[in-house]
Design a protein around this motif. Structure first.
Motif, short mmCIF file in Angstrom:
data_model
loop_
_atom_site.label_atom_id
_atom_site.label_comp_id
_atom_site.label_asym_id
_atom_site.label_seq_id
_atom_site.Cartn_x
_atom_site.Cartn_y
_atom_site.Cartn_z
N GLN A 70 23.27 49.43 18.19
CA GLN A 70 22.60 49.07 17.46
C GLN A 70 21.67 48.02 17.88
N ASN A 71 21.88 47.02 18.46
CA ASN A 71 21.61 46.31 18.17
C ASN A 71 20.33 46.23 19.88
N ILE A 72 20.74 47.13 20.65
CA ILE A 72 19.95 46.77 21.90
C ILE A 72 18.72 48.12 21.19
N VAL A 73 19.45 48.77 20.27
CA VAL A 73 17.74 49.92 20.04
C VAL A 73 16.94 48.98 19.50
N ILE A 74 16.98 48.59 18.70
CA ILE A 74 16.62 47.15 17.32
C ILE A 74 15.68 46.65 18.50
N GLU A 75 16.11 45.63 19.71
CA GLU A 75 15.55 45.17 21.16
C GLU A 75 13.62 46.35 21.02
N MET A 76 14.46 47.42 21.66
CA MET A 76 13.06 48.27 21.65
C MET A 76 12.46 48.64 20.69
N LEU A 77 12.63 48.23 19.02
CA LEU A 77 11.66 48.88 18.21
C LEU A 77 11.18 47.48 18.30
N SER A 94 9.55 55.58 15.47
CA SER A 94 10.34 56.95 14.43
C SER A 94 10.80 57.36 14.62
N ILE A 95 11.12 57.91 16.14
CA ILE A 95 12.17 57.98 17.29
C ILE A 95 13.56 56.92 17.12
N ARG A 120 21.86 61.53 23.44
CA ARG A 120 20.97 62.75 23.22
C ARG A 120 19.51 62.57 23.01
N VAL A 121 18.99 61.72 22.39
CA VAL A 121 17.64 61.90 22.07
C VAL A 121 17.17 60.19 23.32
N LEU A 122 17.96 59.15 23.02
CA LEU A 122 18.38 58.43 24.15
C LEU A 122 18.14 58.57 25.53
N ARG A 123 19.11 59.70 25.80
CA ARG A 123 18.82 60.34 27.61
C ARG A 123 17.78 60.91 27.90
#
Length: 162
Positions: A70-77, A94-95, A120-123
């Motif tokens: 989750q923290n990595i996704v927040i970093e990307m956001l 949105s993704i 699946r979406v991350l890949r």
């Protein structure tokens, strides 16, 4: 994408254990495009580790690993730069929000199906990013600077030196 430096906190967030000097060197010497791939790889790896822990009913480890993803996704956001391409950033946000919600739901409900959806979406996003990196590299070798600058606009926010 905003400019940001690779800090020791970011590096530690990408590892499952204590800081690794080889990983640190890889992050500090990576191109902006490679850093984005590393973020995708880290998010996928931690999500899968969290999924495995949930299957083993090791809920503490599952929580810790899914939280790292989750923290990595927040970093990307947070790294999206709306000044470069607002429409693209809105789509990417949105993704990333979808992925984040799936990872949170997986934690809360201890549901591996939610993790599978997020992975699946991350890949798919990682595969798309890899195609962009390959195209940028081919273009750099060919010397077409206009196409390189357009393709690199999505990754300009990542910098190992600040």
């Amino acid at each position: 994408m905003k400019k940001r430096a690779a800090t020791s906190d970011t590096i530690c967030a990408m590892t499952a254990t204590a800081p690794n000097p080889y990983l640190r060197d890889a992050v500090l010497s990576a191109s902006p495009e490679q850093l984005q791939l590393m973020l995708y790889d880290g998010a996928i790896r931690f999500a899968l580790q969290g999924r495995d822990a949930l299957l083993k009913k090791d809920y503490e480890t599952g929580y810790l690993r899914l939280t790292r993803a989750q923290n990595i996704v927040i970093e990307m956001l947070n790294g999206l730069n709306y000044e470069v391409n607002a429409e693209l950033c809105q789509r990417m946000a949105s993704i990333y929000n979808f992925i984040y919600r799936k990872l949170v739901d997986a934690c809360v409900h201890r549901n591996t199906v939610e993790v599978d959806d997020a992975v699946r979406v991350l890949r798919m996003e990682r595969e798309t990013w890899q195609m962009l990196v390959d195209k940028v590299n081919r273009t750099r070798e060919g010397g077409d600077s206009a196409e390189v600058s357009m393709a690199a606009a999505g990754s300009e926010g990542f910098s190992a030196d600040g």
